[in-house]
Design an enzyme around this catalytic site. Structure first.
Site: not given
Length: 281
Positions: A105, A141, A8, A103
């Site tokens: 996910g 997340d 993501k 960053g």
């Protein structure tokens, strides 16, 4: 059975409040990248297999530090094992392609994929909302990767509102330097505040060309100060013609949207790079 956990990116990421429990409330738009994914395969462990663990995990392609038994994939299995004691012992092979500490996910996506795969493979009968509830117990997340479509998120990232987002025709470049950015460290440098414009409103009502001024990742200021090389990547993407570029999550991956397919030959030596084509979700 095999499943492909996707990466993501964050379109805007604003840290708006510090919570009494020590976590932070966020505002962000999550967007999946279906073309950049890991692969997770699960098979039933033979009853005679001499294993001291109920979920035997093997991670390949990208080295992950730490005990594999503490991986979120194993934690997802054990969460469901507590609820469904008849769940058999399994072998899990995780092929990592999503860069770690980037960053993007990857770990959360792997976790959500394990929940989804076990639910399907063994007929547990959990609904999407029940999977989301269990994913939230494993990471902020993780619920997003259960729904798997663009979503506006609040709270610690678990309060999700799916959105219709058209990025059809844009190409994307992702660059991840060999600079890990621990999430805990990144949060420690943030001063929470509300943005002038909500990222959901910017993404849904403004053209991509205007995002550069109005769509902000609050982590960039502190992370760029510590690691100016990451800021240099963002600037280089703009020089290559990006219409919008930003760091994803707390870093260190940086992505750029383009109206064309840029040539990366000779660019970003020694760094992870990935190019893809966006579509309408």
């Amino acid at each position: 059975m095999i499943i492909f956990p996707v990466a993501k990116i964050n379109l805007g990421l604003n840290v708006v409040e510090r919570r009494p429990d020590g976590y932070h409330n966020l505002q962000t738009v999550f967007m999946p990248l279906p073309g950049l994914c890991d692969a997770l395969e699960v098979t039933v462990m033979d009853e005679q297999f001499p294993s001291a663990v109920d979920c035997d995990l093997k991670v390949t392609n990208i080295d992950i530090e730490g005990d594999e038994q503490k991986n979120l994939v194993v934690k997802a299995y054990r969460l469901l094992k507590e609820e469904f004691p008849a769940l058999p012992r399994v072998h899990a092979h995780l092929y990592k392609a999503i860069p770690t500490q980037a960053g993007m996910g990857g770990g959360s996506s792997d976790c959500a994929a394990m929940l989804t795969l076990l639910n399907t493979m063994f007929g547990l009968g959990l609904t999407e909302q029940q999977l989301i509830d269990r994913a939230a117990r494993l990471g902020a997340d993780c619920p997003f990767f259960i729904i798997g479509c663009p979503a506006y998120a609040e709270g610690i990232g678990e309060q999700l509102q799916p959105i219709d987002l058209s990025v059809n025709g844009l190409s994307i470049v992702v660059v991840r330097p060999d600079i890990p950015v621990p999430t805990r460290e990144a949060f420690s440098l943030i001063t929470p505040h509300y943005p002038q414009k909500n990222c959901r409103d910017v993404v849904l009502t403004q053209s991509v060309e205007t995002w550069r001024d109005d769509l902000v990742n609050d982590f960039e200021a502190s992370v760029f100060a510590l690691h100016p090389e990451i800021a240099t990547i963002k600037e280089r993407l703009y020089q290559l013609g990006a219409v919008y570029a930003a760091m994803s999550g707390s870093g260190s991956a940086v992505f750029g949207f383009f109206r064309h397919q840029p040539s990366l030959e000779g660019e970003f030596p020694g760094m992870f790079t990935w190019q893809g084509q966006m579509s309408t979700f």
